[in-house]
Design a protein around this motif. Structure first.
Motif, PDB file in Angstrom:
ATOM      1  N   TYR A 100      96.447 -35.573 170.801  1.00 32.21           N
ATOM      2  CA  TYR A 100      96.099 -35.822 169.403  1.00 32.21           C
ATOM      3  C   TYR A 100      96.764 -34.704 168.611  1.00 32.21           C
ATOM      4  O   TYR A 100      96.386 -33.531 168.742  1.00 32.21           O
ATOM      5  CB  TYR A 100      94.577 -35.786 169.268  1.00 32.21           C
ATOM      6  CG  TYR A 100      94.007 -36.171 167.914  1.00 32.21           C
ATOM      7  CD1 TYR A 100      93.203 -37.288 167.786  1.00 32.21           C
ATOM      8  CD2 TYR A 100      94.241 -35.400 166.779  1.00 32.21           C
ATOM      9  CE1 TYR A 100      92.637 -37.638 166.563  1.00 32.21           C
ATOM     10  CE2 TYR A 100      93.699 -35.744 165.545  1.00 32.21           C
ATOM     11  CZ  TYR A 100      92.893 -36.865 165.454  1.00 32.21           C
ATOM     12  OH  TYR A 100      92.347 -37.216 164.244  1.00 32.21           O
ATOM     13  N   LEU A 101      97.786 -35.061 167.837  1.00 32.42           N
ATOM     14  CA  LEU A 101      98.527 -34.060 167.074  1.00 32.42           C
ATOM     15  C   LEU A 101      98.522 -34.392 165.589  1.00 32.42           C
ATOM     16  O   LEU A 101      98.470 -35.562 165.211  1.00 32.42           O
ATOM     17  CB  LEU A 101      99.994 -34.008 167.534  1.00 32.42           C
ATOM     18  CG  LEU A 101     100.287 -33.604 168.974  1.00 32.42           C
ATOM     19  CD1 LEU A 101     101.787 -33.684 169.211  1.00 32.42           C
ATOM     20  CD2 LEU A 101      99.771 -32.202 169.266  1.00 32.42           C
ATOM     21  N   LEU A 102      98.610 -33.367 164.762  1.00 31.30           N
ATOM     22  CA  LEU A 102      98.753 -33.561 163.327  1.00 31.30           C
ATOM     23  C   LEU A 102     100.239 -33.721 162.996  1.00 31.30           C
ATOM     24  O   LEU A 102     101.088 -33.015 163.541  1.00 31.30           O
ATOM     25  CB  LEU A 102      98.166 -32.379 162.557  1.00 31.30           C
ATOM     26  CG  LEU A 102      96.662 -32.131 162.760  1.00 31.30           C
ATOM     27  CD1 LEU A 102      96.204 -30.991 161.866  1.00 31.30           C
ATOM     28  CD2 LEU A 102      95.851 -33.385 162.467  1.00 31.30           C
ATOM     29  N   LYS A 103     100.543 -34.667 162.106  1.00 30.07           N
ATOM     30  CA  LYS A 103     101.942 -34.982 161.792  1.00 30.07           C
ATOM     31  C   LYS A 103     102.711 -33.786 161.244  1.00 30.07           C
ATOM     32  O   LYS A 103     103.918 -33.681 161.435  1.00 30.07           O
ATOM     33  CB  LYS A 103     102.010 -36.129 160.781  1.00 30.07           C
ATOM     34  CG  LYS A 103     101.735 -37.489 161.376  1.00 30.07           C
ATOM     35  CD  LYS A 103     101.908 -38.578 160.333  1.00 30.07           C
ATOM     36  CE  LYS A 103     101.596 -39.941 160.909  1.00 30.07           C
ATOM     37  NZ  LYS A 103     101.703 -41.008 159.902  1.00 30.07           N
ATOM     38  N   GLN A 104     101.995 -32.901 160.555  1.00 24.95           N
ATOM     39  CA  GLN A 104     102.713 -31.777 159.958  1.00 24.95           C
ATOM     40  C   GLN A 104     103.280 -30.820 161.014  1.00 24.95           C
ATOM     41  O   GLN A 104     104.150 -30.016 160.720  1.00 24.95           O
ATOM     42  CB  GLN A 104     101.834 -31.015 158.964  1.00 24.95           C
ATOM     43  CG  GLN A 104     100.469 -30.612 159.496  1.00 24.95           C
ATOM     44  CD  GLN A 104      99.397 -31.603 159.104  1.00 24.95           C
ATOM     45  OE1 GLN A 104      99.614 -32.801 159.196  1.00 24.95           O
ATOM     46  NE2 GLN A 104      98.238 -31.105 158.690  1.00 24.95           N
ATOM     47  N   ASN A 105     102.802 -30.944 162.257  1.00 25.88           N
ATOM     48  CA  ASN A 105     103.326 -30.102 163.333  1.00 25.88           C
ATOM     49  C   ASN A 105     104.474 -30.822 164.053  1.00 25.88           C
ATOM     50  O   ASN A 105     104.426 -31.056 165.259  1.00 25.88           O
ATOM     51  CB  ASN A 105     102.208 -29.756 164.336  1.00 25.88           C
ATOM     52  CG  ASN A 105     101.125 -28.917 163.698  1.00 25.88           C
ATOM     53  OD1 ASN A 105     101.362 -28.287 162.673  1.00 25.88           O
ATOM     54  ND2 ASN A 105      99.959 -28.906 164.285  1.00 25.88           N
ATOM     55  N   PHE A 106     105.512 -31.153 163.294  1.00 26.64           N
ATOM     56  CA  PHE A 106     106.631 -31.933 163.819  1.00 26.64           C
ATOM     57  C   PHE A 106     107.269 -31.279 165.045  1.00 26.64           C
ATOM     58  O   PHE A 106     107.669 -31.951 165.993  1.00 26.64           O
ATOM     59  CB  PHE A 106     107.684 -32.115 162.717  1.00 26.64           C
ATOM     60  CG  PHE A 106     107.883 -33.546 162.310  1.00 26.64           C
ATOM     61  CD1 PHE A 106     109.056 -34.206 162.611  1.00 26.64           C
ATOM     62  CD2 PHE A 106     106.880 -34.232 161.638  1.00 26.64           C
ATOM     63  CE1 PHE A 106     109.248 -35.537 162.234  1.00 26.64           C
ATOM     64  CE2 PHE A 106     107.059 -35.549 161.262  1.00 26.64           C
ATOM     65  CZ  PHE A 106     108.246 -36.209 161.566  1.00 26.64           C
ATOM     66  N   GLU A 107     107.349 -29.939 164.996  1.00 29.72           N
ATOM     67  CA  GLU A 107     108.046 -29.232 166.070  1.00 29.72           C
ATOM     68  C   GLU A 107     107.313 -29.318 167.404  1.00 29.72           C
ATOM     69  O   GLU A 107     107.899 -29.082 168.462  1.00 29.72           O
ATOM     70  CB  GLU A 107     108.272 -27.757 165.679  1.00 29.72           C
ATOM     71  CG  GLU A 107     107.021 -26.878 165.674  1.00 29.72           C
ATOM     72  CD  GLU A 107     106.122 -27.100 164.454  1.00 29.72           C
ATOM     73  OE1 GLU A 107     105.010 -26.551 164.428  1.00 29.72           O
ATOM     74  OE2 GLU A 107     106.553 -27.828 163.533  1.00 29.72           O
ATOM     75  N   SER A 108     106.033 -29.685 167.362  1.00 31.96           N
ATOM     76  CA  SER A 108     105.263 -29.739 168.610  1.00 31.96           C
ATOM     77  C   SER A 108     105.300 -31.117 169.273  1.00 31.96           C
ATOM     78  O   SER A 108     104.809 -31.285 170.391  1.00 31.96           O
ATOM     79  CB  SER A 108     103.800 -29.345 168.335  1.00 31.96           C
ATOM     80  OG  SER A 108     103.187 -30.307 167.499  1.00 31.96           O
ATOM     81  N   ILE A 109     105.904 -32.105 168.600  1.00 30.42           N
ATOM     82  CA  ILE A 109     105.858 -33.476 169.120  1.00 30.42           C
ATOM     83  C   ILE A 109     106.668 -33.623 170.411  1.00 30.42           C
ATOM     84  O   ILE A 109     106.203 -34.216 171.390  1.00 30.42           O
ATOM     85  CB  ILE A 109     106.332 -34.481 168.054  1.00 30.42           C
ATOM     86  CG1 ILE A 109     105.329 -34.498 166.894  1.00 30.42           C
ATOM     87  CG2 ILE A 109     106.474 -35.882 168.648  1.00 30.42           C
ATOM     88  CD1 ILE A 109     105.769 -35.316 165.689  1.00 30.42           C
TER      89      ILE A 109
END
Length: 205
Positions: A100-109
């Motif tokens: 479950y990730l927040l979209k603003q953390n693009f670099e973590s995708i």
């Protein structure tokens, strides 16, 4: 790694496709725009990982994840959202979503996708920080469950205990004021309480 991307925001899905398609170890098999499409694409393509938004029309990402996992318990689903909503996180944990990730953390995708493919469970830093509180909250929910209180009703009880009025609760939980009033009537009846003041006291006890 074969993945499908599902998001009702075309800009987001195309951006993710652009970023991920250039990776040597990732193949974007398809892009969908609704939860229903996610279920259909999974059934036909059997991807390694589903990267999926939560808030979508027709069928939410959570509903789609539940449907996919019911039919394919080995499915690896990474949920992506702009909302760090406690109820969403609890549902994701319970259903067996792998992340479950927040979209603003693009670099973590990208690293999250790689970890999920290996069978790891990944939650963004903001989510991980919440998990201990959510576990305690879940225990409290179970205590209220013996009175027949549902998760949504418990969420409303929490807001009442925090001093929010019906309009504020409606805005916080994305409900109408009428729905909040109906829930409160049901809650008071189940707990055999007269008003929201008694409800707040009952909560803190």
């Amino acid at each position: 790694m074969k993945i499908i991307i599902v998001d009702d925001d075309k800009f987001v899905s195309l951006s993710l496709n652009t970023i991920l398609s250039v990776q040597d170890d990732i193949e974007v098999s398809a892009i969908g725009a609704s939860g229903r499409e996610a279920v259909e694409l999974y059934d036909s393509l059997n991807p390694d990982v589903v990267l999926m938004d939560i808030r979508m029309q027709d069928m939410t990402g959570l509903e789609a994840a539940e449907a996919i996992l019911k039919a394919h318990d080995e499915a690896k689903i990474l949920l992506l959202t702009t909302f760090s909503d406690d109820e969403y996180i609890v549902r994701a944990l319970r259903m067996g979503a792998k992340g479950y990730l927040l979209k603003q953390n693009f670099e973590s995708i990208l690293p999250a996708l790689q970890a999920v493919q290996k069978g790891q469970t990944v939650f963004g830093e903001e989510i991980t920080d919440k998990i201990p509180d959510l576990i305690n909250k879940t225990t409290a929910q179970r205590d209220f469950a013996k009175y027949g209180i549902t998760e949504k009703e418990y969420a409303i009880i929490e807001q009442v205990a925090n001093g929010l009025n019906n309009k504020e609760i409606a805005e916080t939980l994305y409900l109408s004021e009428g729905t909040v009033r109906n829930y409160l009537s049901s809650i008071l009846e189940k707990l055999e309480l007269r008003d929201r003041t008694q409800l707040a006291i009952f909560y803190y006890r």
